[in-house]
Structures are given as structure tokens and as C-alpha cells.
Write an enzyme that holds these catalytic residues in place. Structure first.
Site, PDB file in Angstrom:
ATOM      1  N   HIS A   1       4.852  -4.800   8.951  1.00  0.00           N
ATOM      2  CA  HIS A   1       3.399  -4.818   8.818  1.00  0.00           C
ATOM      3  C   HIS A   1       2.865  -6.214   8.513  1.00  0.00           C
ATOM      4  O   HIS A   1       1.838  -6.627   9.046  1.00  0.00           O
ATOM      5  CB  HIS A   1       2.967  -3.887   7.678  1.00  0.00           C
ATOM      6  CG  HIS A   1       2.765  -2.465   8.091  1.00  0.00           C
ATOM      7  ND1 HIS A   1       1.778  -2.083   8.962  1.00  0.00           N
ATOM      8  CD2 HIS A   1       3.414  -1.335   7.735  1.00  0.00           C
ATOM      9  CE1 HIS A   1       1.830  -0.776   9.138  1.00  0.00           C
ATOM     10  NE2 HIS A   1       2.817  -0.299   8.410  1.00  0.00           N
TER      11      HIS A   1
ATOM     12  N   GLU B   1       3.332   2.968  -2.947  1.00  0.00           N
ATOM     13  CA  GLU B   1       2.404   3.517  -1.962  1.00  0.00           C
ATOM     14  C   GLU B   1       3.091   4.644  -1.183  1.00  0.00           C
ATOM     15  O   GLU B   1       2.561   5.741  -1.060  1.00  0.00           O
ATOM     16  CB  GLU B   1       1.966   2.405  -1.014  1.00  0.00           C
ATOM     17  CG  GLU B   1       1.047   2.874   0.100  1.00  0.00           C
ATOM     18  CD  GLU B   1       0.790   1.794   1.138  1.00  0.00           C
ATOM     19  OE1 GLU B   1      -0.142   1.952   1.937  1.00  0.00           O
ATOM     20  OE2 GLU B   1       1.544   0.785   1.160  1.00  0.00           O
ATOM     21  N   HIS B   2       4.254   4.338  -0.624  1.00  0.00           N
ATOM     22  CA  HIS B   2       5.060   5.326   0.094  1.00  0.00           C
ATOM     23  C   HIS B   2       6.384   5.501  -0.626  1.00  0.00           C
ATOM     24  O   HIS B   2       7.044   4.511  -0.957  1.00  0.00           O
ATOM     25  CB  HIS B   2       5.364   4.867   1.526  1.00  0.00           C
ATOM     26  CG  HIS B   2       4.152   4.488   2.335  1.00  0.00           C
ATOM     27  ND1 HIS B   2       3.733   3.180   2.460  1.00  0.00           N
ATOM     28  CD2 HIS B   2       3.282   5.242   3.046  1.00  0.00           C
ATOM     29  CE1 HIS B   2       2.660   3.146   3.238  1.00  0.00           C
ATOM     30  NE2 HIS B   2       2.362   4.379   3.593  1.00  0.00           N
TER      31      HIS B   2
ATOM     32  N   HIS C   1     -35.403  12.855 -28.187  1.00  0.00           N
ATOM     33  CA  HIS C   1     -34.436  13.794 -27.625  1.00  0.00           C
ATOM     34  C   HIS C   1     -34.520  15.126 -28.377  1.00  0.00           C
ATOM     35  O   HIS C   1     -34.546  16.204 -27.779  1.00  0.00           O
ATOM     36  CB  HIS C   1     -33.007  13.235 -27.727  1.00  0.00           C
ATOM     37  CG  HIS C   1     -32.650  12.250 -26.664  1.00  0.00           C
ATOM     38  ND1 HIS C   1     -33.246  11.029 -26.561  1.00  0.00           N
ATOM     39  CD2 HIS C   1     -31.735  12.316 -25.649  1.00  0.00           C
ATOM     40  CE1 HIS C   1     -32.726  10.369 -25.541  1.00  0.00           C
ATOM     41  NE2 HIS C   1     -31.802  11.134 -24.965  1.00  0.00           N
TER      42      HIS C   1
ATOM     43  N   GLN D   1       8.321  -0.756   7.376  1.00  0.00           N
ATOM     44  CA  GLN D   1       7.311  -1.228   6.422  1.00  0.00           C
ATOM     45  C   GLN D   1       7.190  -2.741   6.474  1.00  0.00           C
ATOM     46  O   GLN D   1       6.087  -3.293   6.453  1.00  0.00           O
ATOM     47  CB  GLN D   1       7.691  -0.786   5.016  1.00  0.00           C
ATOM     48  CG  GLN D   1       6.507  -0.708   4.075  1.00  0.00           C
ATOM     49  CD  GLN D   1       5.495   0.310   4.553  1.00  0.00           C
ATOM     50  OE1 GLN D   1       5.847   1.392   4.956  1.00  0.00           O
ATOM     51  NE2 GLN D   1       4.241  -0.061   4.545  1.00  0.00           N
TER      52      GLN D   1
ATOM     53  N   ASP E   1       2.228   8.133   8.717  1.00  0.00           N
ATOM     54  CA  ASP E   1       1.360   7.059   9.201  1.00  0.00           C
ATOM     55  C   ASP E   1       0.492   7.511  10.365  1.00  0.00           C
ATOM     56  O   ASP E   1      -0.628   7.032  10.532  1.00  0.00           O
ATOM     57  CB  ASP E   1       2.202   5.864   9.654  1.00  0.00           C
ATOM     58  CG  ASP E   1       2.517   4.908   8.515  1.00  0.00           C
ATOM     59  OD1 ASP E   1       1.951   5.085   7.425  1.00  0.00           O
ATOM     60  OD2 ASP E   1       3.330   3.993   8.725  1.00  0.00           O
TER      61      ASP E   1
END
Length: 432
Positions: free
Chosen positions: A262, A327-328, A420, A259, A361
């Protein structure tokens, strides 16, 4: 070095700091720059695209050269190995199969007294896909964005990707062809988002934009939202690993570094009930970092956003994870399905010692475009629904309208909207 925390209050504070990291990045100055770029693209179209491509990507082009040709895609096929092509095709197959299971279905119910209700799903006409091309290029991002759009039935897929100094990974072009992208443009950054949102003489306007990018891309997506739809405002990537005494420290360290490599803002977090494991993982991270091909970048991420937290129980680990909403999330514990019952907030969950995040991934099938920076509290992974919208279906018979006329009259009277009420009352009168 991975920092180790033992106090709950310190852990909570640090997790909040990491979650908020994207909001401390001189966003005001960057938002002004993005606003300027978007205005230029909206007013000057291709001219602005060419200007910013020369400025940021050191590439001088003409408008006719913005689009990547079919011949270039054909050449890319000659540049990838047969093994890589097979892997791309396997990923496309698996991702397509998974997302076909999630394709929304139209439905209609026929109720008593002639009431018909339902939903009708239709895809957007055009989707734009942004694929990063700066620090790294990602054929997997192409697949994860294009395949769900294709499954949803989007009629036209347009891809933009920066090609700094004219360079592009041929695997990105091959993945685009395999995933059904019809047009590819060599433009990136906020200017590419502007082109997709507003359209230029060369780049078509789309209905929705998906795909991750740097802070400028993210802020551009934020600013064009409303003119077009967007998938999400993706921040830097993150992984949180919950591990017990059964976890392998070598594997845990590798997953954290997977991770961290990245981006310098990527977060790599370990929460464990085993102090010995934490010590071994810290040492193993340092060992694996030595000589790492992306060492400088990865070390920055680990130094600023890498932590190991030691807690008393897996219940506490789950509670901290839910507060962070990663996220993960990897559950490297003896009984991952049991711990799963305590998890309520995560983008993607990887269960067991043999399920590293990398399988998700690339080719497991579920999407790797996930909510970040705590957005998993309210958001979900990219899916076919991202590229679709639904219309409500309503039909009332005469008797059904008669049955609800008084209730509608009461509500319209309370809101002071007499027409209406008249729209119902006049029909009821004609029905008598």
C-alpha cells in the site's frame, strides 16, 4: 528483509515505534502547508483549487472542468471489463446488505407517570467522499464510503479524487456511479478537503467528509473538523497476523506483502509461537518480493515497518496484539474462535487460514475504512452511523414533572442557576 524479534521488551518497543510512526513525519512543517492551502481555498475558492491542481497534479483546468461529466462516466463503463463490472456490483451488493443490518433504529419508551424517552436518527444532508488517486486508485474505497452513506439515507453524495496529469482509473468512476455518488470532482489533496469543508462556487459544502488519503489529506481533515464532521484521522495501513504451527508460511508472507504494498509507511507484523514458521515466512517474503510490481515501495515498508515476533504462547500473542490495537488482525491459528475471546482491540478481525484480509478489503461486506495507529482502542470501523446523528426525545407529563421537581430544585440550587429551578417550579405551581 523482515526482522525477527525474540525478546518481549524489544517486541513491545518496536510495536510502539510502529504505532507512533505517523507522528514522526515532520508533521509541523506539513501542518503549516495544509493551513496555507485551506486558507487559500476558503478565501479564493475555485481559483485556489485550480492553482493547486495545476501545481500538484500537473493539470490545467477551468472551473467548469473541475466536475467530471456524465459523458466521462459513460465512457468509463466502456473501458472496464464485464468481469470487473460484475465484481464491482457484487461488492456493492454485499457491502449494502451488511450495512443495512447495522442501520440504527429510532426508539421510544413510555415509562410510568407519563415520561416518554427516545432517540431519533437522521442522516446528514450532504456527505463528501475522498478517494486517493496517487500511488494507486481505489474503486473499493468508493464503495466502502458511498454505500454506507447511501444506506444511511444521505441525500447528496459528492466525491473528490485527484487525477494526476488527467489520468483516472475508469473503475473508480464506474464504482461511484454504481454506489450512488451524484457529483464527482477532479481535485485532490488538502485543497479538495478545503473545498468540501468550506464550499466554492463549483464544489458544494458538505456536512461530513470520509475517506483516507495521504498525510496532507489527513492533516486537512484534522484542521477542518468542527466546520464539518469527519470519519477519522486515518494513518498508514497495517496488518498484524497471529499464527501458530498450522499456518502456511506462503500464505502468511503473501498477506504481509498485501499490506506492505500500500505505502512505504504501511506496517506488516507477524506474531507467532512457531520459530520455524517465522524463519520460513522471512524467507518467503524475500522470495515473493523478487520481481514484485511495486517492489521498491513494498521493500521500504518491509524494511522499516515489517517484523516477525516469536512468543511463547498465543496468550502472549493476543496481549501484544491488544497493546498494538491493529487496523487489521488475522488469526491464522488452529482454533481462531477460541483465540478471539482473548482479543479486545482491533479494527477488523479475520478468522482462520482461508480468510485473507483481501476479502474484507473488497467485498465481504464489513467496511475496510478502519481505525489505524492504535485508534482501535477507542474507535470503530466506518458505518452507517458515521453519516447519521441522533436527537434525544424527552416528554414529561404534568404529574411526571411534579414528581421530579424537588430533585431538580436541589440540583439547580447546588449549581447556582435559579432560572433553571424557576422553569420547573412555576410549572408545578400552575399545575396545582
Amino acid at each position: 528483509m523482515l526482522r525477527t524479534l525474540y525478546k518481549l521488551s524489544e517486541a513491545q518497543s518496536e510495536l510502539q515505534r510502529i504505532c507512533d510512526r505517523i507522528h514522526t513525519n515532520q508533521v509541523i512543517e506539513q501542518e503549516a502547508t495544509v493551513h496555507e492551502i485551506l486558507n487559500a481555498v476558503r478565501s479564493s475558492g475555485d481559483e485556489a483549487l485550480l492553482h493547486y491542481t495545476a501545481k500538484f497534479d500537473q493539470q490545467t483546468l477551468t472551473a467548469s472542468e473541475l466536475r467530471i461529466s456524465g459523458a466521462e462516466v459513460d465512457t468509463a463503463y466502456q473501458q472496464v471489463s464485464s468481469e470487473l463490472l460484475s465484481a464491482i456490483r457484487l461488492a456493492c451488493k454485499n457491502v449494502k446488505a451488511f450495512h443495512q443490518q447495522r442501520l440504527p433504529k429510532n426508539w421510544v419508551t413510555f415509562e410510568e407517570n407519563g415520561v416518554v424517552l427516545g432517540k431519533r436518527y437522521t442522516p446528514v444532508a450532504r456527505a463528501g467522499i475522498y478517494v486517493p488517486g496517487g500511488r494507486a486508485s481505489y474503486p473499493s474505497t468508493v464503495i466502502m464510503n458511498a454505500i454506507p452513506a447511501q444506506v444511511a439515507g444521505v441525500g447528496h453524495l459528492v466525491m473528490v479524487t485527484p487525477t494526476p496529469q488527467g489520468h483516472i482509473n475508469p473503475a473508480v468512476l464506474v464504482a461511484a456511479q454504481e454506489a450512488g455518488v451524484q457529483e464527482i470532482y477532479r481535485v485532490g489533496g488538502a485543497q479538495a478537503i478545503g473545498a468540501l469543508a468550506y464550499g466554492t462556487d463549483t464544489v458544494p459544502k458538505v456536512d461530513i467528509i470520509s475517506g483516507p488519503g495521504n498525510i496532507y489529506v489527513t492533516l486537512a481533515k484534522k484542521q477542518v473538523y468542527g466546520t464539518v464532521g469527519i470519519d477519522s484521522l486515518a494513518g498508514p495501513s497495517e496488518v498484524l497476523i497471529i499464527a501458530d504451527h498450522t499456518a502456511n508460511p506462503v500464505h502468511v508472507a503473501a498477506d504481509l506483502l498485501a499490506q506492505a504494498e500500500h505505502d512505504p509507511l504501511a506496517a506488516a507484523i507477524l506474531i507467532t509461537t512457531d520459530n520455524t514458521l517465522a524463519e520460513k515466512v522471512v524467507a518467503e517474503v524475500d522470495r515473493q518480493l523478487a520481481g514484485h510490481p511495486r517492489q521498491t515501495l513494498t521493500e521500504k515498508a518491509i524494511a522499516h515497518y515489517g517484523i516477525a515476533i516469536v512468543v511463547d504462547s498465543l496468550e502472549m500473542a493476543a496481549e501484544l496484539s491488544n497493546q498494538f490495537a491493529p487496523e487489521h488482525l488475522e488469526l491464522e491459528v488452529e482454533e481462531p474462535w477460541e483465540l478471539l475471546e482473548k482479543i479486545s482491540q482491533a479494527g477488523a478481525i479475520f478468522l482462520g487460514h482461508d480468510t485473507p484480509e483481501a476479502v474484507g478489503d473488497y467485498l465481504a461486506g464489513p467496511n475496510h475504512t478502519l481505525p489505524t495507529s492504535g485508534a482501535a482502542r477507542y474507535a470503530s470501523p466506518l458505518s452507517t452511523e458515521t453519516f447519521m446523528k441522533h436527537s434525544s426525545l424527552i416528554q414529561y407529563s404534568k404529574s411526571a414533572l411534579n414528581n421530579v421537581a424537588e430533585a431538580i430544585d436541589a440540583l439547580t440550587g447546588a449549581e447556582g442557576l435559579p432560572s433553571h429551578g424557576d422553569s420547573v417550579r412555576l410549572r408545578v405551581q400552575d399545575n396545582d
